[in-house]
Design a protein around this motif. Structure first.
Motif, PDB file in Angstrom:
ATOM      1  N   SER A  49       0.402  -1.368  -0.003  1.00  0.00           N
ATOM      2  CA  SER A  49       0.003   0.073   0.173  1.00  0.00           C
ATOM      3  C   SER A  49       0.846   1.288   0.413  1.00  0.00           C
ATOM      4  O   SER A  49       1.606   1.071   0.697  1.00  0.00           O
ATOM      5  N   THR A  68      -3.045   6.127   2.066  1.00  0.00           N
ATOM      6  CA  THR A  68      -3.974   5.392   3.402  1.00  0.00           C
ATOM      7  C   THR A  68      -5.235   5.615   2.971  1.00  0.00           C
ATOM      8  O   THR A  68      -6.198   6.090   2.050  1.00  0.00           O
ATOM      9  N   ALA A 126      -7.340  -4.929   3.729  1.00  0.00           N
ATOM     10  CA  ALA A 126      -6.574  -4.048   3.934  1.00  0.00           C
ATOM     11  C   ALA A 126      -7.169  -2.778   4.408  1.00  0.00           C
ATOM     12  O   ALA A 126      -6.730  -1.791   5.517  1.00  0.00           O
ATOM     13  N   GLU A 130      -5.856   0.980   4.679  1.00  0.00           N
ATOM     14  CA  GLU A 130      -5.048   0.791   3.703  1.00  0.00           C
ATOM     15  C   GLU A 130      -5.017   0.383   2.495  1.00  0.00           C
ATOM     16  O   GLU A 130      -5.969  -0.172   2.495  1.00  0.00           O
TER      17      GLU A 130
END
Length: 186
Positions: A107, A110, A164, A169
Protein backbone atom coordinates in the motif's frame (compact mmCIF):
# COMPACT_ATOMS: atom_id res chain seq x y z
CA UNK A 1 -39.74 39.38 -63.35
CA UNK A 2 -38.07 40.92 -60.28
CA UNK A 3 -34.38 41.67 -60.30
CA UNK A 4 -32.48 41.79 -57.00
CA UNK A 5 -29.27 43.68 -56.70
CA UNK A 6 -26.87 44.13 -53.81
CA UNK A 7 -23.95 46.44 -53.31
CA UNK A 8 -21.22 46.73 -50.67
CA UNK A 9 -18.59 49.42 -50.40
CA UNK A 10 -15.40 48.76 -48.48
CA UNK A 11 -11.99 50.40 -48.19
CA UNK A 12 -8.71 48.57 -48.66
CA UNK A 13 -6.03 50.00 -46.40
CA UNK A 14 -2.35 49.98 -47.15
CA UNK A 15 -0.46 47.08 -45.59
CA UNK A 16 1.68 47.92 -42.56
CA UNK A 17 5.37 48.21 -43.22
CA UNK A 18 6.40 45.65 -40.61
CA UNK A 19 4.86 42.92 -38.47
CA UNK A 20 5.83 42.04 -34.92
CA UNK A 21 5.24 38.67 -33.36
CA UNK A 22 5.97 37.55 -29.82
CA UNK A 23 6.10 34.09 -28.39
CA UNK A 24 6.66 32.83 -24.86
CA UNK A 25 9.67 30.57 -24.46
CA UNK A 26 9.45 27.93 -21.76
CA UNK A 27 12.77 27.35 -20.05
CA UNK A 28 12.76 24.71 -17.33
CA UNK A 29 15.37 25.00 -14.55
CA UNK A 30 17.01 22.01 -12.96
CA UNK A 31 14.81 20.92 -10.07
CA UNK A 32 15.43 17.91 -7.84
CA UNK A 33 12.39 18.85 -5.77
CA UNK A 34 11.77 19.49 -2.10
CA UNK A 35 10.42 17.35 0.71
CA UNK A 36 7.30 19.53 1.03
CA UNK A 37 3.91 17.86 0.59
CA UNK A 38 1.48 18.78 -2.16
CA UNK A 39 -1.81 20.39 -1.22
CA UNK A 40 -5.39 20.83 -2.47
CA UNK A 41 -7.59 23.77 -1.52
CA UNK A 42 -11.32 24.14 -2.11
CA UNK A 43 -12.67 27.61 -2.97
CA UNK A 44 -14.09 29.42 0.04
CA UNK A 45 -12.70 26.66 2.30
CA UNK A 46 -15.98 24.73 1.96
CA UNK A 47 -13.80 21.62 2.33
CA UNK A 48 -10.74 21.94 4.58
CA UNK A 49 -7.37 22.31 2.85
CA UNK A 50 -5.90 18.87 2.22
CA UNK A 51 -2.14 18.29 2.56
CA UNK A 52 -1.08 14.99 0.99
CA UNK A 53 0.19 12.41 3.48
CA UNK A 54 2.63 11.17 0.81
CA UNK A 55 3.60 12.73 -2.49
CA UNK A 56 3.01 10.53 -5.55
CA UNK A 57 5.64 8.05 -6.69
CA UNK A 58 5.42 9.38 -10.22
CA UNK A 59 3.42 11.92 -12.19
CA UNK A 60 2.86 13.03 -15.77
CA UNK A 61 2.93 16.41 -17.54
CA UNK A 62 4.37 18.55 -14.73
CA UNK A 63 7.89 19.49 -13.62
CA UNK A 64 8.59 23.00 -12.29
CA UNK A 65 5.65 24.20 -14.40
CA UNK A 66 2.87 22.54 -16.41
CA UNK A 67 3.97 20.57 -19.47
CA UNK A 68 0.41 20.28 -20.77
CA UNK A 69 0.37 22.85 -23.58
CA UNK A 70 2.75 21.12 -25.95
CA UNK A 71 2.67 22.04 -29.63
CA UNK A 72 0.72 19.64 -31.80
CA UNK A 73 1.56 18.84 -35.40
CA UNK A 74 -0.93 17.45 -37.89
CA UNK A 75 0.15 16.18 -41.32
CA UNK A 76 -2.36 15.38 -44.05
CA UNK A 77 -1.43 13.93 -47.45
CA UNK A 78 -2.27 15.99 -50.52
CA UNK A 79 -2.29 15.03 -54.19
CA UNK A 80 1.32 16.00 -54.73
CA UNK A 81 2.89 16.14 -51.24
CA UNK A 82 1.66 16.69 -47.67
CA UNK A 83 0.32 19.62 -45.71
CA UNK A 84 1.80 20.10 -42.21
CA UNK A 85 0.23 22.40 -39.64
CA UNK A 86 1.58 23.16 -36.19
CA UNK A 87 -0.73 24.37 -33.43
CA UNK A 88 0.71 25.97 -30.30
CA UNK A 89 -1.74 24.44 -27.82
CA UNK A 90 -3.34 25.62 -24.61
CA UNK A 91 -2.68 24.97 -20.92
CA UNK A 92 -5.56 22.48 -20.33
CA UNK A 93 -4.80 20.34 -23.43
CA UNK A 94 -3.22 17.41 -21.55
CA UNK A 95 -4.08 16.11 -18.07
CA UNK A 96 -1.72 15.89 -15.11
CA UNK A 97 -1.76 12.46 -13.51
CA UNK A 98 -0.36 11.51 -10.12
CA UNK A 99 0.39 7.84 -9.34
CA UNK A 100 0.85 6.11 -6.01
CA UNK A 101 2.25 2.68 -6.94
CA UNK A 102 0.65 0.03 -4.86
CA UNK A 103 0.31 -3.65 -5.56
CA UNK A 104 -1.72 -6.59 -4.29
CA UNK A 105 0.58 -6.75 -1.26
CA UNK A 106 1.83 -3.17 -0.96
CA UNK A 107 0.00 0.00 0.00
CA UNK A 108 1.20 3.52 -0.82
CA UNK A 109 -1.91 5.34 0.37
CA UNK A 110 -4.07 5.31 3.48
CA UNK A 111 -7.85 5.07 3.37
CA UNK A 112 -7.97 8.55 4.95
CA UNK A 113 -6.03 10.11 2.06
CA UNK A 114 -8.14 8.32 -0.56
CA UNK A 115 -11.34 9.55 1.07
CA UNK A 116 -10.09 13.16 1.10
CA UNK A 117 -9.14 12.95 -2.60
CA UNK A 118 -12.55 11.42 -3.32
CA UNK A 119 -14.32 14.28 -1.48
CA UNK A 120 -12.58 16.80 -3.72
CA UNK A 121 -13.40 14.70 -6.80
CA UNK A 122 -17.13 14.24 -6.18
CA UNK A 123 -17.74 17.82 -4.98
CA UNK A 124 -16.76 20.03 -7.93
CA UNK A 125 -17.06 23.76 -7.19
CA UNK A 126 -19.45 26.02 -9.15
CA UNK A 127 -18.53 26.66 -12.78
CA UNK A 128 -16.77 29.97 -12.12
CA UNK A 129 -14.63 28.68 -9.20
CA UNK A 130 -11.72 26.22 -9.09
CA UNK A 131 -10.00 23.85 -6.71
CA UNK A 132 -6.34 24.83 -6.41
CA UNK A 133 -3.41 22.42 -6.45
CA UNK A 134 -0.13 23.42 -4.81
CA UNK A 135 2.78 21.13 -5.85
CA UNK A 136 5.04 22.51 -3.11
CA UNK A 137 7.66 19.83 -3.72
CA UNK A 138 8.24 21.23 -7.25
CA UNK A 139 7.39 24.98 -7.17
CA UNK A 140 5.94 27.77 -5.03
CA UNK A 141 3.11 28.40 -7.53
CA UNK A 142 -0.40 27.01 -7.26
CA UNK A 143 -2.73 26.11 -10.11
CA UNK A 144 -6.48 26.16 -10.72
CA UNK A 145 -7.59 22.65 -11.64
CA UNK A 146 -10.57 20.61 -12.76
CA UNK A 147 -10.46 17.06 -11.44
CA UNK A 148 -11.18 14.41 -14.08
CA UNK A 149 -10.75 11.14 -12.29
CA UNK A 150 -9.67 9.08 -9.32
CA UNK A 151 -9.11 5.35 -9.63
CA UNK A 152 -7.79 2.52 -7.48
CA UNK A 153 -6.74 -0.65 -9.21
CA UNK A 154 -8.08 0.17 -12.65
CA UNK A 155 -9.64 2.58 -15.11
CA UNK A 156 -12.48 4.66 -13.58
CA UNK A 157 -13.05 2.25 -10.72
CA UNK A 158 -12.19 2.19 -7.04
CA UNK A 159 -11.29 -1.25 -5.74
CA UNK A 160 -11.16 -2.06 -2.03
CA UNK A 161 -9.56 -4.98 -0.22
CA UNK A 162 -11.36 -6.13 2.96
CA UNK A 163 -8.27 -7.02 5.00
CA UNK A 164 -6.23 -3.98 3.90
CA UNK A 165 -9.14 -1.61 4.58
CA UNK A 166 -9.38 -2.92 8.17
CA UNK A 167 -5.80 -1.66 8.56
CA UNK A 168 -6.83 1.63 6.87
CA UNK A 169 -4.59 0.87 3.89
CA UNK A 170 -5.38 1.01 0.16
CA UNK A 171 -3.46 -1.58 -1.88
CA UNK A 172 -3.20 -1.35 -5.67
CA UNK A 173 -2.20 1.65 -7.73
CA UNK A 174 -4.06 4.94 -7.12
CA UNK A 175 -4.30 7.48 -9.97
CA UNK A 176 -5.49 11.07 -9.46
CA UNK A 177 -6.09 12.93 -12.76
CA UNK A 178 -6.88 16.61 -13.37
CA UNK A 179 -6.46 19.44 -15.87
CA UNK A 180 -4.69 22.70 -15.08
CA UNK A 181 -6.75 25.67 -16.27
CA UNK A 182 -4.62 28.55 -14.96
CA UNK A 183 -2.41 29.86 -12.18
CA UNK A 184 -3.90 30.32 -8.72
CA UNK A 185 -3.74 33.55 -6.79
CA UNK A 186 -1.30 33.42 -3.89
Amino acid sequence: MTTLTSETTFNILAAPENFEEAVDLYLFPENEGENAMRELRYPGDVLPPFVYEENPDRWENFDSAPMTDRPQVKVEPTLSWAQAVQWRGYLPDKPVKEYWKGSDTTSRMTAYMLRRLYEYFVNPPPADRYITWWPKDRTTKGYKIQIEGLSVGGQDIITFDFIALKASEIPLEVVFQFRIVGEADA
